[in-house]
Design a protein around this motif. Structure first.
Motif, PDB file in Angstrom:
ATOM      1  N   LEU A  86       0.742  -1.153   0.039  1.00 54.32           N
ATOM      2  CA  LEU A  86       0.224   0.075   0.244  1.00 54.32           C
ATOM      3  C   LEU A  86       0.734   1.167   0.378  1.00 54.32           C
ATOM      4  N   TYR A  87       2.610   1.007   0.578  1.00 55.87           N
ATOM      5  CA  TYR A  87       2.815   2.039   0.813  1.00 55.87           C
ATOM      6  C   TYR A  87       3.778   2.662  -0.947  1.00 55.87           C
ATOM      7  N   ILE A  88       3.858   1.601  -1.316  1.00 56.30           N
ATOM      8  CA  ILE A  88       4.545   2.354  -2.605  1.00 56.30           C
ATOM      9  C   ILE A  88       3.005   1.924  -3.725  1.00 56.30           C
ATOM     10  N   GLY A  89       1.950   1.777  -3.453  1.00 55.43           N
ATOM     11  CA  GLY A  89       0.967   2.048  -3.861  1.00 55.43           C
ATOM     12  C   GLY A  89       0.492   4.137  -4.182  1.00 55.43           C
ATOM     13  N   PHE A 105      -0.381  -2.538  -4.959  1.00 54.22           N
ATOM     14  CA  PHE A 105      -1.795  -2.402  -3.587  1.00 54.22           C
ATOM     15  C   PHE A 105      -1.486  -2.987  -2.399  1.00 54.22           C
ATOM     16  N   GLY A 106      -2.971  -2.453  -1.938  1.00 56.61           N
ATOM     17  CA  GLY A 106      -2.830  -2.692  -0.169  1.00 56.61           C
ATOM     18  C   GLY A 106      -2.379  -3.856  -0.055  1.00 56.61           C
ATOM     19  N   GLY A 107      -2.572  -4.871   0.855  1.00 52.59           N
ATOM     20  CA  GLY A 107      -3.032  -5.907   1.197  1.00 52.59           C
ATOM     21  C   GLY A 107      -0.800  -6.701   2.032  1.00 52.59           C
ATOM     22  N   ALA A 108      -0.158  -6.543   1.597  1.00 48.94           N
ATOM     23  CA  ALA A 108       0.809  -7.139   1.335  1.00 48.94           C
ATOM     24  C   ALA A 108       2.036  -6.354   2.689  1.00 48.94           C
ATOM     25  N   LEU A 141     -10.146  -8.384  -0.024  1.00 47.54           N
ATOM     26  CA  LEU A 141     -10.676  -7.051   0.170  1.00 47.54           C
ATOM     27  C   LEU A 141     -10.453  -6.186  -0.671  1.00 47.54           C
ATOM     28  N   SER A 142     -11.078  -5.316  -0.620  1.00 47.65           N
ATOM     29  CA  SER A 142     -10.520  -3.493  -1.092  1.00 47.65           C
ATOM     30  C   SER A 142      -8.980  -3.467  -0.307  1.00 47.65           C
ATOM     31  N   GLN A 143      -8.236  -2.928  -0.999  1.00 46.62           N
ATOM     32  CA  GLN A 143      -6.797  -3.062  -1.121  1.00 46.62           C
ATOM     33  C   GLN A 143      -6.564  -2.031   0.359  1.00 46.62           C
ATOM     34  N   GLU A 144      -7.610  -0.883   0.712  1.00 52.71           N
ATOM     35  CA  GLU A 144      -7.724  -0.151   1.920  1.00 52.71           C
ATOM     36  C   GLU A 144      -7.846  -2.208   3.657  1.00 52.71           C
ATOM     37  N   GLU A 145      -8.532  -2.518   2.672  1.00 53.49           N
ATOM     38  CA  GLU A 145      -9.610  -3.890   3.786  1.00 53.49           C
ATOM     39  C   GLU A 145      -8.389  -4.188   3.936  1.00 53.49           C
ATOM     40  N   ASP A 146      -7.634  -4.786   2.708  1.00 56.41           N
ATOM     41  CA  ASP A 146      -6.693  -6.016   3.507  1.00 56.41           C
ATOM     42  C   ASP A 146      -5.624  -5.383   3.844  1.00 56.41           C
ATOM     43  N   HIS A 147      -5.163  -4.310   3.674  1.00 52.79           N
ATOM     44  CA  HIS A 147      -4.087  -3.712   4.364  1.00 52.79           C
ATOM     45  C   HIS A 147      -4.564  -3.708   6.239  1.00 52.79           C
ATOM     46  N   ASN A 148      -5.063  -3.336   5.408  1.00 47.28           N
ATOM     47  CA  ASN A 148      -6.337  -2.510   7.516  1.00 47.28           C
ATOM     48  C   ASN A 148      -6.359  -3.991   8.386  1.00 47.28           C
TER      49      ASN A 148
END
Length: 162
Positions: A88-91, A115-118, A137-144
């Motif tokens: 998510l940071y790189i995205g 995209f967020g999640g890793a 999930l959405s990338q934000e939800e994956d990350h969170n």
């Protein structure tokens, strides 16, 4: 622009805060089970991957998850393993400069998914040794989901030391 910079700062803080003294197969199992319990509440078909030094320590797919989830995990993990930052940071950084991963780094989006999640497994005084990844999930939800699960695990460790 300002929102993206705030998000970058938040992710940087998470990466500074969510570091491990050590990370074992048992750590992966416990974090994986925390993610599963949190995901059950969401009732969504996700896939979870925890890999350390190229060794897959934990993998779980909910019923209904697709083979595409594995591909997303692989590509998100490639981002973390190349840049030593969360996907998510790189995205978010790429959005901030309005460039694709191909334009900025000359690498293929078929192999790298910013995209967020890793999220990186960071060992204190060592660095990045692996990834904890969610897809579905959405990338934000994956990350969170990953971040919240790491926080819960680290809090459990801290409370057990007391």
């Amino acid at each position: 622009m300002e929102k993206l910079e705030i998000k970058l700062n938040e992710i940087e803080e998470q990466e500074r805060e969510l570091q491990f003294d050590y990370f074992s197969s048992d750590s992966a199992l416990k974090i994986g089970l925390i993610i599963i319990e949190k995901a059950k509440i969401l009732s969504k078909p996700i896939a979870i991957d925890i890999t350390k030094n190229s060794n897959k320590l934990f993998y779980y797919c909910f019923d209904g998850a697709s083979p595409d989830n594995y591909e997303w995990i692989r590509r998100k993990n490639n981002v973390v393993n190349r840049f030593f930052r969360s996907s998510l940071y790189i995205g978010t950084k790429l959005k901030l400069i309005n460039k694709t991963i191909e334009e900025k780094y000359l690498i293929s989006s078929k192999e790298y998914a910013p995209f967020g999640g890793a999220f990186p497994i960071i060992i204190k005084n060592t660095g990045v040794v692996g990834t904890i990844t969610v897809s579905g999930l959405s990338q934000e939800e994956d990350h969170n989901l990953v971040v919240e699960s790491i926080k819960e695990y680290l809090n459990l460790l801290q409370n057990n030391k007391k």
